[in-house]
Enzyme design. Structure first.
Site, PDB file in Angstrom:
ATOM      1  N   GLY A 218      -9.884 -11.097 -15.008  1.00  0.00           N
ATOM      2  CA  GLY A 218     -10.925 -10.467 -16.057  1.00  0.00           C
ATOM      3  C   GLY A 218     -12.323 -10.895 -15.992  1.00  0.00           C
ATOM      4  O   GLY A 218     -12.679 -10.453 -14.502  1.00  0.00           O
ATOM      5  N   ASP A 246     -16.194  -1.562  -7.472  1.00  0.00           N
ATOM      6  CA  ASP A 246     -17.560  -0.320  -8.031  1.00  0.00           C
ATOM      7  C   ASP A 246     -16.871   0.163  -9.638  1.00  0.00           C
ATOM      8  O   ASP A 246     -17.980   0.257  -9.931  1.00  0.00           O
ATOM      9  CB  ASP A 246     -16.998   0.235  -7.335  1.00  0.00           C
ATOM     10  CG  ASP A 246     -17.241  -0.231  -5.836  1.00  0.00           C
ATOM     11  OD1 ASP A 246     -18.273  -1.260  -5.768  1.00  0.00           O
ATOM     12  OD2 ASP A 246     -16.881  -0.431  -4.395  1.00  0.00           O
TER      13      ASP A 246
END
Length: 298
Positions: A218, A246
């Site tokens: 994460g 991205d």
């Protein structure tokens, strides 16, 4: 509607799917080949548009066939391309990507991305002035990156810098950022730190708030003066990690008005969805998909 300006690279990705990565000097038979729009800047612009933001792109493409396709692709995604310049006599940027076992290796040729200038950024001042956030990366010349930080600071607009490909950056640049969004390797490089330094210590050393991506683990995040906090990753079957970072950055910018903790959670969810699909831009989710994914997790 959130308004995002992205200053960055626009590439054509040349993607080969392979059963594994070849050893040096080895020739393998691949499974599939695709040409798909990419580049960290364009990827972030498309991801933000898919998530419902009003997005403007600042960058360059070549005057080749790829340039035409890339320009048309951004338009089709609803991205404003008034500040995307087609450079005569220069090829568009490319990224040769091999995907194997859910991981990827990439060789980037900058092409027209190397022609993004401070003057082009200055010419986009009006759209920066009206933005809620500016996203920038390091696949364009550093003087254009510096101009982006300066113009955004003068206009009072927060900047999120994704420092990839990684290189050491001046502390004065970092101090202008709303967030730096590296992985651990990138943060080590940006700060000029020793390898093996604990990533939470690196986050504390940075002269700006940091949102650190950690793949399956994460993300970790902190505001200045706070201890790092953790947002666990979401378990998905990895298909292609290209563009996941991205997607994360775009989602962070789009959802930042909901608070940092919520924005990071939604960014992790958006990136998890992207990892589970093939292709950088093709795998990027829409806002309703992120909401549905989070509802299924809870």
């Amino acid at each position: 509607m959130t308004r995002i300006v992205v200053v960055g690279s626009i590439n054509m990705d040349l993607v080969t799917l392979s059963p594994r990565f070849p050893d040096p000097g080895e020739t393998l038979t691949g499974d599939r080949f695709l040409t798909v729009p990419g580049g960290k800047g364009a990827n972030q612009a498309v991801a933000a548009a898919r998530l419902g933001a009003n997005v403007s792109m600042v960058g360059c493409v070549g005057d080749d066939a790829f340039g035409k396709q890339l320009h048309e692709g951004l338009v089709a995604e609803g991205v404003d391309v008034a500040h995307v310049t087609r450079v005569e006599g220069v090829g568009s940027g490319t990224a040769s990507i091999t995907v194997a076992g859910g991981e990827n290796s990439i060789v980037v040729v900058p092409g027209a991305n190397g022609r993004v200038t401070p003057a082009q950024v200055e010419a986009a001042r009006d759209i920066v002035r009206g933005a809620d956030a500016v996203l920038v990366q390091l696949e364009i010349p550093l003087d254009a990156v510096e101009a982006t930080l300066r113009v955004a600071q003068e206009e009072g607009v927060p900047v999120i810098l994704n420092p990839a490909p990684a290189q050491r950056l001046p502390a004065e640049w970092l101090s202008r950022l709303r967030f730096l969004t590296p992985n651990q390797h990138e943060l080590t490089t940006v700060l000029g730190a020793q390898g093996g330094t604990d990533f939470q210590e690196l986050m504390r050393r940075a002269p700006c708030p940091v949102v650190l991506t950690r793949g399956e683990d994460g993300a970790w995040f902190r505001e200045q003066g706070e201890a790092p906090r953790h947002q666990p990753g979401f378990k998905v079957e990895a298909v292609d990690s290209t563009g996941a970072g991205d997607t994360f950055n775009a989602a962070l910018a789009v959802y930042l008005s909901e608070g940092l903790e919520t924005a990071v959670r939604k960014a992790c969810a958006a990136a998890a969805i992207a990892v589970s699909r093939l292709g950088a831009q093709a795998g990027m989710p829409r806002a309703d998909e992120v909401d549905a994914f989070l509802a299924s997790q809870s």
